[in-house]
Design a protein around this motif. Structure first.
Motif, PDB file in Angstrom:
ATOM      1  N   LEU A 213      -6.664  -0.901   6.155  1.00  0.00           N
ATOM      2  CA  LEU A 213      -5.689  -1.685   5.549  1.00  0.00           C
ATOM      3  C   LEU A 213      -5.874  -1.701   4.164  1.00  0.00           C
ATOM      4  CD1 LEU A 213      -3.040  -3.141   6.375  1.00  0.00           C
ATOM      5  CD2 LEU A 213      -4.397  -5.108   5.993  1.00  0.00           C
ATOM      6  N   TYR A 214      -4.913  -1.073   3.452  1.00  0.00           N
ATOM      7  CA  TYR A 214      -4.939  -1.031   1.891  1.00  0.00           C
ATOM      8  C   TYR A 214      -3.513  -1.676   1.172  1.00  0.00           C
ATOM      9  CZ  TYR A 214      -7.954   3.113   3.273  1.00  0.00           C
ATOM     10  OH  TYR A 214      -8.755   4.002   3.626  1.00  0.00           O
ATOM     11  N   GLN A 215      -3.878  -2.594   0.371  1.00  0.00           N
ATOM     12  CA  GLN A 215      -2.990  -3.181  -0.169  1.00  0.00           C
ATOM     13  C   GLN A 215      -2.408  -2.564  -1.403  1.00  0.00           C
ATOM     14  OE1 GLN A 215      -3.324  -7.531  -0.966  1.00  0.00           O
ATOM     15  NE2 GLN A 215      -1.751  -7.479  -2.638  1.00  0.00           N
ATOM     16  N   LEU A 216      -1.244  -2.430  -1.614  1.00  0.00           N
ATOM     17  CA  LEU A 216      -0.431  -1.575  -2.680  1.00  0.00           C
ATOM     18  C   LEU A 216      -0.626  -2.579  -3.906  1.00  0.00           C
ATOM     19  CD1 LEU A 216       0.182   0.146  -0.296  1.00  0.00           C
ATOM     20  CD2 LEU A 216       2.197   0.832  -1.380  1.00  0.00           C
ATOM     21  N   PRO A 217      -0.402  -2.013  -5.188  1.00  0.00           N
ATOM     22  CA  PRO A 217      -0.176  -2.743  -6.453  1.00  0.00           C
ATOM     23  C   PRO A 217       1.148  -3.357  -6.330  1.00  0.00           C
ATOM     24  CG  PRO A 217      -0.390  -0.578  -7.036  1.00  0.00           C
ATOM     25  CD  PRO A 217      -0.544  -0.545  -5.289  1.00  0.00           C
ATOM     26  N   GLY A 218       1.425  -4.179  -7.234  1.00  0.00           N
ATOM     27  CA  GLY A 218       2.835  -4.879  -7.094  1.00  0.00           C
ATOM     28  C   GLY A 218       3.183  -5.566  -5.886  1.00  0.00           C
ATOM     29  N   ALA A 219       4.577  -5.926  -5.763  1.00  0.00           N
ATOM     30  CA  ALA A 219       5.186  -6.406  -4.614  1.00  0.00           C
ATOM     31  C   ALA A 219       6.408  -6.019  -4.441  1.00  0.00           C
ATOM     32  CB  ALA A 219       5.395  -8.217  -4.826  1.00  0.00           C
ATOM     33  N   TYR A 220       6.990  -6.141  -2.918  1.00  0.00           N
ATOM     34  CA  TYR A 220       8.221  -5.635  -2.511  1.00  0.00           C
ATOM     35  C   TYR A 220       8.938  -6.896  -2.177  1.00  0.00           C
ATOM     36  CZ  TYR A 220      11.536  -2.859   0.173  1.00  0.00           C
ATOM     37  OH  TYR A 220      12.971  -2.323   0.472  1.00  0.00           O
ATOM     38  N   GLU A 221      10.054  -7.251  -2.896  1.00  0.00           N
ATOM     39  CA  GLU A 221      10.717  -8.449  -2.475  1.00  0.00           C
ATOM     40  C   GLU A 221      10.065  -9.740  -2.567  1.00  0.00           C
ATOM     41  OE1 GLU A 221      13.049  -8.039   1.230  1.00  0.00           O
ATOM     42  OE2 GLU A 221      14.451  -6.243   0.220  1.00  0.00           O
ATOM     43  N   GLY A 222       9.036  -9.859  -3.363  1.00  0.00           N
ATOM     44  CA  GLY A 222       8.183 -10.807  -3.629  1.00  0.00           C
ATOM     45  C   GLY A 222       6.749 -10.965  -2.860  1.00  0.00           C
TER      46      GLY A 222
ATOM     47  N   GLY B  76      -3.185   9.678  -1.466  1.00  0.00           N
ATOM     48  CA  GLY B  76      -4.140   9.380  -0.573  1.00  0.00           C
ATOM     49  C   GLY B  76      -3.988   7.954  -0.244  1.00  0.00           C
ATOM     50  N   PRO B  77      -4.537   7.045   0.748  1.00  0.00           N
ATOM     51  CA  PRO B  77      -4.472   6.010   1.032  1.00  0.00           C
ATOM     52  C   PRO B  77      -4.912   4.910  -0.176  1.00  0.00           C
ATOM     53  CG  PRO B  77      -6.319   6.570   2.133  1.00  0.00           C
ATOM     54  CD  PRO B  77      -5.854   8.003   1.568  1.00  0.00           C
ATOM     55  N   THR B  78      -5.809   5.522  -1.057  1.00  0.00           N
ATOM     56  CA  THR B  78      -6.371   4.299  -1.999  1.00  0.00           C
ATOM     57  C   THR B  78      -5.287   4.645  -3.387  1.00  0.00           C
ATOM     58  OG1 THR B  78      -7.837   5.986  -2.955  1.00  0.00           O
ATOM     59  CG2 THR B  78      -8.766   4.578  -1.091  1.00  0.00           C
ATOM     60  N   CYS B  79      -4.560   5.539  -3.273  1.00  0.00           N
ATOM     61  CA  CYS B  79      -3.583   5.649  -4.467  1.00  0.00           C
ATOM     62  C   CYS B  79      -2.575   6.691  -4.143  1.00  0.00           C
ATOM     63  CB  CYS B  79      -4.204   6.169  -5.815  1.00  0.00           C
ATOM     64  SG  CYS B  79      -3.196   6.425  -7.114  1.00  0.00           S
ATOM     65  N   TYR B  80      -1.174   6.414  -4.133  1.00  0.00           N
ATOM     66  CA  TYR B  80      -0.111   7.067  -3.663  1.00  0.00           C
ATOM     67  C   TYR B  80       0.583   7.253  -4.899  1.00  0.00           C
ATOM     68  CZ  TYR B  80       3.430   9.342  -0.914  1.00  0.00           C
ATOM     69  OH  TYR B  80       4.346  10.248  -0.414  1.00  0.00           O
ATOM     70  N   GLY B  81       1.081   8.439  -5.306  1.00  0.00           N
ATOM     71  CA  GLY B  81       1.934   8.599  -6.639  1.00  0.00           C
ATOM     72  C   GLY B  81       3.513   8.898  -6.472  1.00  0.00           C
ATOM     73  N   TYR B  82       3.947   9.259  -5.353  1.00  0.00           N
ATOM     74  CA  TYR B  82       5.164   9.365  -5.092  1.00  0.00           C
ATOM     75  C   TYR B  82       6.100   8.060  -4.992  1.00  0.00           C
ATOM     76  CZ  TYR B  82       3.895  14.276  -4.806  1.00  0.00           C
ATOM     77  OH  TYR B  82       3.393  15.529  -5.207  1.00  0.00           O
ATOM     78  N   THR B  83       7.119   8.139  -5.992  1.00  0.00           N
ATOM     79  CA  THR B  83       7.774   6.726  -6.109  1.00  0.00           C
ATOM     80  C   THR B  83       8.952   6.641  -5.223  1.00  0.00           C
ATOM     81  OG1 THR B  83       9.127   7.615  -7.852  1.00  0.00           O
ATOM     82  CG2 THR B  83       6.974   6.268  -8.436  1.00  0.00           C
TER      83      THR B  83
ATOM     84  N   VAL C 154      -8.761  -2.265  -0.952  1.00  0.00           N
ATOM     85  CA  VAL C 154      -9.032  -2.051   0.526  1.00  0.00           C
ATOM     86  C   VAL C 154      -9.256  -3.470   1.058  1.00  0.00           C
ATOM     87  CG1 VAL C 154     -11.084  -1.081   2.135  1.00  0.00           C
ATOM     88  CG2 VAL C 154     -10.170   0.252   0.073  1.00  0.00           C
ATOM     89  N   ILE C 155      -8.519  -3.749   2.218  1.00  0.00           N
ATOM     90  CA  ILE C 155      -8.638  -4.846   2.687  1.00  0.00           C
ATOM     91  C   ILE C 155      -9.527  -5.211   4.013  1.00  0.00           C
ATOM     92  CG2 ILE C 155      -7.326  -6.850   3.821  1.00  0.00           C
ATOM     93  CD1 ILE C 155      -6.643  -6.514   1.084  1.00  0.00           C
ATOM     94  N   ALA C 156      -9.787  -4.043   4.559  1.00  0.00           N
ATOM     95  CA  ALA C 156     -10.466  -3.845   5.811  1.00  0.00           C
ATOM     96  C   ALA C 156     -10.512  -2.482   6.326  1.00  0.00           C
ATOM     97  CB  ALA C 156     -10.035  -4.788   7.171  1.00  0.00           C
TER      98      ALA C 156
END
Length: 285
Positions: free
Chosen positions: A163-172, A70-77, A119-121
């Protein structure tokens, strides 16, 4: 008697003619109302399919036991374990040939975290800065699922996003799911057009229920000084080696990807209501 029937016939003819002349013309909005009815019918069909799919999975946010989608948690890497085991850096488990987050959520770089998406907005619209009366929306039914803009017809709730912010970062940098507020299993993503248009990239509606790698579903979002935002794909274009930004141009209602630098006003979007201050990074373009 003949004269009487003649008079009655003349009266009837005059009444019919008068009724025809005074009949109001079909309103201009009739075609739109028919489109809306068709849209509602299509929406009901789509919702029925979504409900059936959700019930078969046991949850609208789960496509496999223990794996969130789902948008609040996605488990497929995005990793595969059909041939080799999942790399230790993912913190993932092998499930049905996929490297998945058994009890957590994946970042855009494919690593599992024990935290949910932030959740951002919610329930905001996105109008275009160059054409402020035109809003991005997700169609109920579309051949290629490409995002569009319109100044009048958005379907039923198709122009509302979260808009949902994922954990971690991608290229900083932080990454996000730009999800539909109406259909929680759908997000906006930037992808190649694969020959369906003269443009190499476009914005599409993507399903969270197809076990796609998270890096193919997440987007980059940044804020400009005037409050507008830019929405881009992760990484750079393989053609220009520059970021790809969602934008519209004259002559089409379709949302494409601009990959040669700053997209200009056509690639700036106005969130309504505005995002909280400092909730997304500043644009560097």
């Amino acid at each position: 008697m003949l004269a009487r029937w003649t008079i009655l016939a003349l009266v009837a003819a005059r009444t019919t003619a008068t009724g025809t002349a005074e009949q109001p013309e079909e309103p201009a909005c009739a075609v739109h109302e028919e489109d809306e009815a068709d849209g509602l019918a299509a929406l009901q069909t789509t919702e029925s399919k979504r409900k059936a799919t959700s019930e078969s999975h046991g949850s609208s946010n789960t496509t496999a036991p223990g794996v969130s989608s789902g948008p609040t948690c996605y488990g497929y890497t995005g990793g595969s374990c059909s041939v080799q085991a999942c790399t230790a850096a993912r913190n993932a488990k092998c499930s049905g040939g996929y490297c998945t987050c058994d009890a957590g959520c994946s970042s855009a770089n494919g690593t599992c975290y024990m935290e949910k998406n932030k959740v951002i907005a919610q329930s905001f619209t996105l109008s275009n800065a160059k054409w402020p009366n035109y809003y991005m929306y997700m169609k109920t039914v579309s051949t290629f699922d490409q995002m569009r803009v319109s100044d009048s017809w958005f379907g039923v709730g198709g122009d509302k996003f979260s808009l949902y912010q994922l954990p971690g970062a991608y290229e900083g940098q932080p990454t996000f799911f730009l999800g539909s507020s109406k259909w929680e299993s759908s997000v906006v993503a930037i992808a190649g057009t694969t020959g369906t248009a003269v443009h190499p990239y476009a914005a599409y509606a993507k399903s969270l229920e197809k076990k796609t790698g998270v890096d193919k579903l997440a987007v980059a979002v940044c804020a400009r000084a005037n409050g507008t935002i830019m929405i881009g794909g992760l990484g750079n274009s393989s053609i220009t080696k520059k970021p790809v930004w969602a934008y519209i141009q004259h002559g089409t209602w379709l949302v494409y990807g601009y990959s040669t630098g700053d997209p200009g006003q056509g690639g700036y979007w106005i969130p309504k209501p505005a995002f909280p201050a400092n909730s997304v990074p500043a644009c560097s373009v």
